[in-house]
Structures are given as C-alpha cells and as structure tokens.
Write a protein that holds these residues in place. Structure first.
Motif, PDB file in Angstrom:
ATOM      1  N   TYR A   1      -9.261  17.877   3.703  1.00  0.00           N
ATOM      2  CA  TYR A   1      -9.500  16.991   4.811  1.00  0.00           C
ATOM      3  C   TYR A   1     -10.152  17.834   5.883  1.00  0.00           C
ATOM      4  O   TYR A   1      -9.664  18.946   6.114  1.00  0.00           O
ATOM      5  CB  TYR A   1      -8.165  16.415   5.293  1.00  0.00           C
ATOM      6  CG  TYR A   1      -7.514  15.588   4.180  1.00  0.00           C
ATOM      7  CD1 TYR A   1      -7.846  14.237   4.006  1.00  0.00           C
ATOM      8  CD2 TYR A   1      -6.613  16.179   3.294  1.00  0.00           C
ATOM      9  CE1 TYR A   1      -7.276  13.492   2.979  1.00  0.00           C
ATOM     10  CE2 TYR A   1      -6.054  15.430   2.257  1.00  0.00           C
ATOM     11  CZ  TYR A   1      -6.391  14.099   2.120  1.00  0.00           C
ATOM     12  OH  TYR A   1      -5.840  13.377   1.096  1.00  0.00           O
TER      13      TYR A   1
ATOM     14  N   SER B   1       0.858  -1.195   0.000  1.00  0.00           N
ATOM     15  CA  SER B   1       0.000   0.000   0.000  1.00  0.00           C
ATOM     16  C   SER B   1       0.887   1.236   0.000  1.00  0.00           C
ATOM     17  O   SER B   1       2.108   1.130   0.203  1.00  0.00           O
ATOM     18  CB  SER B   1      -0.907   0.028   1.245  1.00  0.00           C
ATOM     19  OG  SER B   1      -0.131   0.275   2.407  1.00  0.00           O
ATOM     20  N   GLY B   2       0.280   2.393  -0.190  1.00  0.00           N
ATOM     21  CA  GLY B   2       1.028   3.638  -0.090  1.00  0.00           C
ATOM     22  C   GLY B   2       1.518   3.858   1.331  1.00  0.00           C
ATOM     23  O   GLY B   2       2.628   4.353   1.551  1.00  0.00           O
ATOM     24  N   THR B   3       0.686   3.492   2.287  1.00  0.00           N
ATOM     25  CA  THR B   3       1.073   3.634   3.694  1.00  0.00           C
ATOM     26  C   THR B   3       2.308   2.783   3.992  1.00  0.00           C
ATOM     27  O   THR B   3       3.258   3.253   4.632  1.00  0.00           O
ATOM     28  CB  THR B   3      -0.096   3.191   4.601  1.00  0.00           C
ATOM     29  OG1 THR B   3      -1.256   3.936   4.247  1.00  0.00           O
ATOM     30  CG2 THR B   3       0.230   3.400   6.060  1.00  0.00           C
TER      31      THR B   3
ATOM     32  N   ALA C   1      -2.235   9.070   6.752  1.00  0.00           N
ATOM     33  CA  ALA C   1      -1.141   8.092   6.654  1.00  0.00           C
ATOM     34  C   ALA C   1       0.242   8.731   6.713  1.00  0.00           C
ATOM     35  O   ALA C   1       1.201   8.097   7.164  1.00  0.00           O
ATOM     36  CB  ALA C   1      -1.266   7.287   5.363  1.00  0.00           C
ATOM     37  N   THR C   2       0.374   9.976   6.256  1.00  0.00           N
ATOM     38  CA  THR C   2       1.679  10.643   6.276  1.00  0.00           C
ATOM     39  C   THR C   2       2.206  10.687   7.717  1.00  0.00           C
ATOM     40  O   THR C   2       3.334  10.268   7.989  1.00  0.00           O
ATOM     41  CB  THR C   2       1.562  12.075   5.708  1.00  0.00           C
ATOM     42  OG1 THR C   2       0.713  12.066   4.557  1.00  0.00           O
ATOM     43  CG2 THR C   2       2.916  12.620   5.323  1.00  0.00           C
TER      44      THR C   2
ATOM     45  N   THR D   1      -2.839  16.916   5.247  1.00  0.00           N
ATOM     46  CA  THR D   1      -2.568  15.809   4.327  1.00  0.00           C
ATOM     47  C   THR D   1      -3.429  14.655   4.791  1.00  0.00           C
ATOM     48  O   THR D   1      -4.106  14.743   5.821  1.00  0.00           O
ATOM     49  CB  THR D   1      -1.069  15.429   4.351  1.00  0.00           C
ATOM     50  OG1 THR D   1      -0.870  14.168   3.673  1.00  0.00           O
ATOM     51  CG2 THR D   1      -0.533  15.264   5.753  1.00  0.00           C
ATOM     52  N   PHE D   2      -3.402  13.547   4.040  1.00  0.00           N
ATOM     53  CA  PHE D   2      -4.085  12.352   4.519  1.00  0.00           C
ATOM     54  C   PHE D   2      -3.349  11.826   5.754  1.00  0.00           C
ATOM     55  O   PHE D   2      -2.128  11.955   5.880  1.00  0.00           O
ATOM     56  CB  PHE D   2      -4.135  11.279   3.418  1.00  0.00           C
ATOM     57  CG  PHE D   2      -4.814  10.027   3.869  1.00  0.00           C
ATOM     58  CD1 PHE D   2      -6.116  10.062   4.350  1.00  0.00           C
ATOM     59  CD2 PHE D   2      -4.140   8.815   3.844  1.00  0.00           C
ATOM     60  CE1 PHE D   2      -6.736   8.905   4.786  1.00  0.00           C
ATOM     61  CE2 PHE D   2      -4.764   7.647   4.282  1.00  0.00           C
ATOM     62  CZ  PHE D   2      -6.057   7.692   4.761  1.00  0.00           C
TER      63      PHE D   2
ATOM     64  N   ALA E   1       1.862   9.861  -2.794  1.00  0.00           N
ATOM     65  CA  ALA E   1       0.702   8.966  -2.918  1.00  0.00           C
ATOM     66  C   ALA E   1      -0.357   9.520  -3.869  1.00  0.00           C
ATOM     67  O   ALA E   1      -1.108   8.764  -4.475  1.00  0.00           O
ATOM     68  CB  ALA E   1       0.085   8.710  -1.541  1.00  0.00           C
TER      69      ALA E   1
ATOM     70  N   SER F   1       1.043   5.524  -4.071  1.00  0.00           N
ATOM     71  CA  SER F   1      -0.101   4.694  -3.684  1.00  0.00           C
ATOM     72  C   SER F   1      -0.902   4.315  -4.918  1.00  0.00           C
ATOM     73  O   SER F   1      -1.093   5.133  -5.818  1.00  0.00           O
ATOM     74  CB  SER F   1      -1.019   5.471  -2.725  1.00  0.00           C
ATOM     75  OG  SER F   1      -2.279   4.825  -2.625  1.00  0.00           O
TER      76      SER F   1
ATOM     77  N   VAL G   1       4.592  16.383   1.181  1.00  0.00           N
ATOM     78  CA  VAL G   1       3.519  15.687   0.472  1.00  0.00           C
ATOM     79  C   VAL G   1       3.241  16.456  -0.811  1.00  0.00           C
ATOM     80  O   VAL G   1       3.142  17.690  -0.782  1.00  0.00           O
ATOM     81  CB  VAL G   1       2.236  15.638   1.332  1.00  0.00           C
ATOM     82  CG1 VAL G   1       1.129  14.887   0.609  1.00  0.00           C
ATOM     83  CG2 VAL G   1       2.530  14.993   2.685  1.00  0.00           C
TER      84      VAL G   1
ATOM     85  N   LYS H   1      -6.844   6.674  -6.517  1.00  0.00           N
ATOM     86  CA  LYS H   1      -5.729   7.523  -6.965  1.00  0.00           C
ATOM     87  C   LYS H   1      -5.668   7.509  -8.497  1.00  0.00           C
ATOM     88  O   LYS H   1      -6.287   6.667  -9.138  1.00  0.00           O
ATOM     89  CB  LYS H   1      -4.407   7.016  -6.378  1.00  0.00           C
ATOM     90  CG  LYS H   1      -4.433   6.791  -4.872  1.00  0.00           C
ATOM     91  CD  LYS H   1      -4.424   8.081  -4.071  1.00  0.00           C
ATOM     92  CE  LYS H   1      -4.824   7.819  -2.635  1.00  0.00           C
ATOM     93  NZ  LYS H   1      -3.865   8.184  -1.627  1.00  0.00           N
TER      94      LYS H   1
END
Ligand code: PLP
Length: 379
Positions: free
Chosen positions: A322, A63-65, A99-100, A96-97, A170, A192, A142, A197
C-alpha cells in the motif's frame, strides 16, 4: 519471447469460464425464487466455509469490512452516544488495507498503530505489548498477503492483558499456521469475498468465522440490526447481510479454492527460483510455521517506481499495496503520528510491488514477468 504478450495482474474470466453453467443455473434458481437476502444459499455457504475453516460457526456478511465491524461490535468494541470518558483502543498494524483501521474508527475506538516485521509485512508481535494501556480492548492482527501473523505471541499477550483478538483474515481464507486455520486463533476471524481476493464473489461479500456459540449468535443478530426476535432490538447492529446471489456464486467456487491455492504457490515458486541470486530483488519471506495462500506475491526492490513503470510499459499488471501506511493517512492526522514513526512500514510502502500470481498464469507468462522484472532492476 513474444513482445506482444500481455499479463494482467488478475484475470477472473479464465476462472469463471468452466464454472459458468453451474453458476448461471444457481442464479436462475434465485431469480425464479425471488428470495434474495439470506435463505438456503447463505446457510449452505456458511456451513461450507465453517467446514473449510475448521471453525464451529460462520456468519455471512455483506463485505469484509462489515465482517470486521460486526466482529468488533460483537466483542464489545462499540462506543455509544451514552458512553463517557476516553475511547477504547485497538492495536493493529499500520501497514494493511484501510478497512482494518477504518472499521476500528467507525466503532468509535482509537486505532493504535504498530510497525511491521520487514520480512513478512505482518504486525511485529514484539512491539505490541509496549502499546497497551488501560484503555486497550483488543488486538486486530492482519494476515497480510495470505500468511498468518504470529498468532501464538499475539494470543499470549491478549490473554495476559485480557484483550479480545479480532483477526483480519480478509486476504487469508484457509491460510494456516502450524496447521491451524485463520479464524481459530482469536475470538473471531473476518473474511472478505471481494472479487479480487482468493475466493471472490460476484460482488461484495464477507464472513465471520469463529468457535464461540454465544458470540456467533450475537454477531448473527448484529448483522441484522441487532434484531431478535423480529422488531425487538437487544443490540444496535446494522444491515450487514449477505445476498443469496453472492452465496450461490461463492458456493460454486469454494470447492476449487485449494487447487487454486496450489497453483498460486507453484507460481510463487517459479518466481522465487527465477529471482534466485538477483541481489536487488527481495522475494516474499514465508515464516516456516505458515502455509501462505499467496493472495499477493510481493517483491521489494530498490527502484520500485522505475520497476512499476517498466512493467507497465511491457503490459504487465502490477500494483502497489500500500503506498501510504495508515499512520500517514490524512483522515488519521489528528491521531498525531508522523513520518518516521514506523520505519519498516514506510520502507515497504516505498519499495514493494505486487506481481501477477493468479492461478491460471502460464509458464510463458511467468517467465516473461520474471524476465522483465530482472531487466527493470538492473536498469
Ligand atoms: C479487502 C480487505 C478488507 C476489506 O474487505 P472488503 O470485502 O473489501 O470490505 C479488509 N482488510 C484487508 C486486509 C483487506 O485486504
């Protein structure tokens, strides 16, 4: 204009239809081979993505994470149970999302947040240096919404203080700045393939793209429990492996990515033109050095929640990326940030929304969205 029109935020079925035969053939091959993890399809996709990104190496990830975690661990940002003293610090944008920051935390490092540029929504590079301490180990910019952060400034700071740079790309495969693509600025770039995406898989997937052979090898090992050779563990890693099925599905899509990017950019131009002169609407601001891939098309409006409600009542898909900046997330409360610390991020969180931008939108749909946005902001 038909009042029965529906415009989803994203419609992946249109994109899949012409690729159906080719995709199913590869999936059949994989099912017949019963070879699901790694293997030739993963190797081929890695080659394709490296070539596409102009990087020497690409390492497929689950995954991107996981790409972010493997990138951090590869760069030595990992706190073991034997480590003493305070945690390492990693500087990243608060907007950012999740996960960062989540990946930084999960590597045992402390996320140190920075506000964003109010035009590009990317990390404000001029506010990074003041956050550097003797514990700072890395910067994680990011490339938000498909446009690159100010990498020349960020990399200059990193060089001055001997910091690693892990790019969260990502949302930005193939995005470039001054002609240089994501993954070529820092130590590595993390991509990601989450289905929504620009290049989406048949499930979760990701990749680390980079140019350093030793780091690529280390990240390859970390992806598989730090194991090399089999059952001998030099590092602690994880199961971050990419499936053959994901790789095959992505290999069918990648050759179309640039064309889809052009269609997204064309849709963005349509909206930009439609919103010209409408004072209440702030369109995306693309830095002149950047080539955006428009993973999202974000507008800023004074009455955001009313606009959302209006668009939804008109069957127009829209989303808030977000609503809560990371410094205000409950799980990070103990870091001690408070409302007001990062005004640009807080403003974006309360004033921006994403409109449908996917490649296959028709002009009729674009016009309908634009018209209803204008109606909503005039209310
Ligand atoms: C999607 C995304 C991620 C995480 O990628 P996954 O593949 O969903 O794990 C990380 N950072 C950003 C900015 C993202 O948009």
């Amino acid at each position: 204009m038909s009042c029965k029109m529906k415009v989803p935020l994203l419609d992946l079925k249109i994109q899949y239809a012409p690729l159906r035969e080719e995709t199913r053939k590869l999936l059949d091959d994989i099912l017949d081979s019963q070879y699901f993890i790694g293997g030739p399809y993963v190797a081929k996709l890695e080659e394709m993505v490296a070539e596409y990104s102009n990087t020497k190496f690409a390492v497929g990830m689950s995954s991107g994470t996981d790409a972010l975690i493997a990138g951090l661990m590869g760069c030595g940002i990992y706190r073991s149970p034997l480590d003493e003293g305070s945690a390492d610090e990693v500087i990243l944008p608060t907007y950012t999302f999740f996960a960062t920051a989540g990946s930084v935390w999960r590597c045992g490092a402390r996320p140190v947040f920075v506000d964003i540029n109010p035009d590009t929504y990317n990390i404000d590079a001029d506010k990074i240096e003041e956050k550097i301490t003797e514990r700072t180990k890395a910067i994680m910019p990011v490339h938000l919404y498909g446009q690159c952060a100010e990498m020349e400034k960020i990399c200059a700071i990193a060089k001055k203080y001997n910091l690693k740079v892990i790019e969260d790309g990502a949302q930005a495969i193939g995005a470039s700045r001054n002609g240089v693509k994501v993954g070529n600025f820092g130590d590595c770039g993390c991509l990601s393939f989450f289905p929504s995406k620009n290049l989406g898989g048949l499930g979760d997937g990701g990749m680390v793209v980079l140019n350093d052979a030793d780091l690529a090898q280390k990240i390859r090992e970390i992806r598989n429990h730090g194991m090399e050779p089999k059952y001998y563990h030099k590092h602690v890693g994880g199961n971050f492996r990419l499936d053959a099925i994901q790789a095959a599905g992505l290999s069918v899509k990648l050759p179309h990515l640039d064309k889809w990017g052009e269609m997204r950019a064309k849709n963005a131009s349509f909206y930009n033109k439609a919103f010209e002169g409408v004072e209440q609407i702030k369109c995306p601001v693309i830095d002149s050095a950047n080539n955006s891939i428009y993973n999202q098309y974000i507008i800023s409006v004074p009455n955001r929640d009313d606009v959302l409600a209006h668009l939804r009542s008109k069957d127009i898909g829209c989303e808030v990326y977000y609503p809560v900046p990371l410094h205000m997330q409950e799980c990070f409360a103990k870091l001690g940030y408070k409302q007001g610390d990062f005004p640009n991020a807080e403003y974006a969180a309360t004033h921006t929304l994403a409109l449908p931008i996917y490649p296959e939108l028709t002009e009729e749909q674009l016009a309908y969205v634009a018209q209803e946005v204008k109606v909503a902001v005039a209310k």
